[in-house]
Design an enzyme around this catalytic site. Sequence first.
Site, PDB file in Angstrom:
ATOM      1  N   GLY A 167      30.984  31.894  35.393  1.00 15.64           N
ATOM      2  CA  GLY A 167      31.058  32.633  36.645  1.00 15.64           C
ATOM      3  C   GLY A 167      32.461  33.151  36.868  1.00 15.64           C
ATOM      4  O   GLY A 167      33.295  33.160  35.953  1.00 15.64           O
ATOM      5  N   GLU A 171      52.208  27.386  43.346  1.00 17.11           N
ATOM      6  CA  GLU A 171      51.436  27.841  42.186  1.00 17.11           C
ATOM      7  C   GLU A 171      52.061  27.319  40.903  1.00 17.11           C
ATOM      8  O   GLU A 171      51.361  26.859  39.997  1.00 17.11           O
ATOM      9  CB  GLU A 171      51.373  29.372  42.144  1.00 17.11           C
ATOM     10  CG  GLU A 171      50.489  30.004  43.199  1.00 17.11           C
ATOM     11  CD  GLU A 171      50.370  31.496  43.007  1.00 17.11           C
ATOM     12  OE1 GLU A 171      51.087  32.046  42.142  1.00 17.11           O
ATOM     13  OE2 GLU A 171      49.570  32.129  43.711  1.00 17.11           O
ATOM     14  N   ASN A 227      42.210  28.043  35.086  1.00 18.92           N
ATOM     15  CA  ASN A 227      42.663  29.243  35.772  1.00 18.92           C
ATOM     16  C   ASN A 227      43.353  28.849  37.071  1.00 18.92           C
ATOM     17  O   ASN A 227      42.970  27.868  37.718  1.00 18.92           O
ATOM     18  CB  ASN A 227      41.471  30.155  36.091  1.00 18.92           C
ATOM     19  CG  ASN A 227      41.890  31.404  36.850  1.00 18.92           C
ATOM     20  OD1 ASN A 227      42.748  32.152  36.402  1.00 18.92           O
ATOM     21  ND2 ASN A 227      41.279  31.628  38.008  1.00 18.92           N
ATOM     22  N   GLY A 242      54.482  37.117  34.747  1.00 15.45           N
ATOM     23  CA  GLY A 242      54.548  35.878  33.982  1.00 15.45           C
ATOM     24  C   GLY A 242      55.378  34.774  34.599  1.00 15.45           C
ATOM     25  O   GLY A 242      55.938  33.950  33.866  1.00 15.45           O
ATOM     26  N   LEU A 289      36.910  36.401  31.494  1.00 24.14           N
ATOM     27  CA  LEU A 289      36.415  36.062  30.159  1.00 24.14           C
ATOM     28  C   LEU A 289      34.891  35.972  30.157  1.00 24.14           C
ATOM     29  O   LEU A 289      34.269  35.517  31.114  1.00 24.14           O
ATOM     30  CB  LEU A 289      37.005  34.731  29.699  1.00 24.14           C
ATOM     31  CG  LEU A 289      38.520  34.701  29.484  1.00 24.14           C
ATOM     32  CD1 LEU A 289      38.963  33.303  29.076  1.00 24.14           C
ATOM     33  CD2 LEU A 289      38.962  35.723  28.452  1.00 24.14           C
ATOM     34  N   ASP A 335      35.605  32.316  39.189  1.00 25.42           N
ATOM     35  CA  ASP A 335      36.218  31.361  40.127  1.00 25.42           C
ATOM     36  C   ASP A 335      35.216  30.313  40.604  1.00 25.42           C
ATOM     37  O   ASP A 335      35.305  29.825  41.733  1.00 25.42           O
ATOM     38  CB  ASP A 335      36.811  32.090  41.346  1.00 25.42           C
ATOM     39  CG  ASP A 335      37.886  33.092  40.967  1.00 25.42           C
ATOM     40  OD1 ASP A 335      38.633  32.814  40.015  1.00 25.42           O
ATOM     41  OD2 ASP A 335      37.976  34.151  41.614  1.00 25.42           O
ATOM     42  N   ASN A 341      54.305  32.194  36.258  1.00 31.43           N
ATOM     43  CA  ASN A 341      53.669  30.907  35.957  1.00 31.43           C
ATOM     44  C   ASN A 341      53.847  30.534  34.490  1.00 31.43           C
ATOM     45  O   ASN A 341      54.022  29.361  34.153  1.00 31.43           O
ATOM     46  CB  ASN A 341      52.191  30.946  36.328  1.00 31.43           C
ATOM     47  CG  ASN A 341      51.970  30.852  37.824  1.00 31.43           C
ATOM     48  OD1 ASN A 341      52.480  29.953  38.487  1.00 31.43           O
ATOM     49  ND2 ASN A 341      51.225  31.793  38.371  1.00 31.43           N
ATOM     50  N   HIS A 365      44.048  30.154  40.800  1.00 39.03           N
ATOM     51  CA  HIS A 365      43.591  31.129  41.786  1.00 39.03           C
ATOM     52  C   HIS A 365      44.419  30.982  43.059  1.00 39.03           C
ATOM     53  O   HIS A 365      44.627  29.852  43.530  1.00 39.03           O
ATOM     54  CB  HIS A 365      42.108  30.905  42.103  1.00 39.03           C
ATOM     55  CG  HIS A 365      41.535  31.944  43.009  1.00 39.03           C
ATOM     56  ND1 HIS A 365      41.233  33.219  42.579  1.00 39.03           N
ATOM     57  CD2 HIS A 365      41.225  31.916  44.332  1.00 39.03           C
ATOM     58  CE1 HIS A 365      40.756  33.922  43.590  1.00 39.03           C
ATOM     59  NE2 HIS A 365      40.741  33.159  44.664  1.00 39.03           N
TER      60      HIS A 365
END
Length: 223
Positions: free
Chosen positions: A173, A204, A132, A20, A118, A175, A22, A134
Site C-alpha cells: 500500500g 525526522e 519509510n 538528502g 515501490l 503509507d 536524512n 513519513h
Amino acid sequence: MESENITHRIKTAVLVSGGGTNLQALIDEEKRMISCGEACPYKIEIVVSSTKDAYALERAASAGIKSVVVSPASVLGAAYTRSTPRDVKRLAVSDKVLSLCRENGIEAIVLAGFLTVLSGDIVSEYSGRIINLHPALLPKFGGVGMWGHHVHEAVLAAGETESGCTVHLVDDGCDTGKILLQRKVPVMPGDTPETLYARIAPLEHEAMIEGLKLLSASLSKQS
C-alpha cells in the site's frame, strides 16, 4: 539495543529524491559510532536517487558511497514519454532498484524522501526489510499525494493539535505498513507549513536513525 547482539552489519540501500538530509543523518551516525568504537548495526552500501540533480548524490559522493540514478527516463529509455502511465514508471523504477539491491547484496532498504512508490517484486522480496519515513503521524495524513509541504498543509487545515513523523515498514500500500516508531511535536497557534516542518525536521533525523538501527538489529539476529 545491545551491541553484543549484532552479529554483522546490515548492508543497506538508501533511496532518495532530494536534498538528502536524512541520508546525511544516517551517514553521520554511522561514522560517529565507528569513530567511537561502537558497533554500528548498518552499513550504507549504496544510495539510489530517482532524480539526477538530487543534492543527496553529492552527500553520497562526499562520504565515498556508491550512488546510482534510477529515474523513469533513465530506466525506460526511448520508451519513456510524458504520457507514460504512472504505474508503468513505478514498476520500472522498482524493478531496477530490486536489480541493484540484488547485485549489491542489500539486506535492508531505507526510503529517505524517495518520491516513487515501490511496487512489484521488490515489495514482496524485501518484505519486512524496507522502512519509510513519513512526515506525519500515520495513519492520519498518509497516502498518495501526502508528501512534503502537502502533509503539513493538510495537518494545519484539519486543525490538528499535534503532528510529527512516523517510521514504518513498507507493504504493497502507500503509507500503510506496520508502524515502528513515531516522534511528536505540538502544532502551535499561527503555525505555517514551514514553521511546522522546522519543528519536525530534527526529529525526522532521530527517527530515521533509530528506525534503521531497530530494523538492522532485528535482521542481524535473524541471520
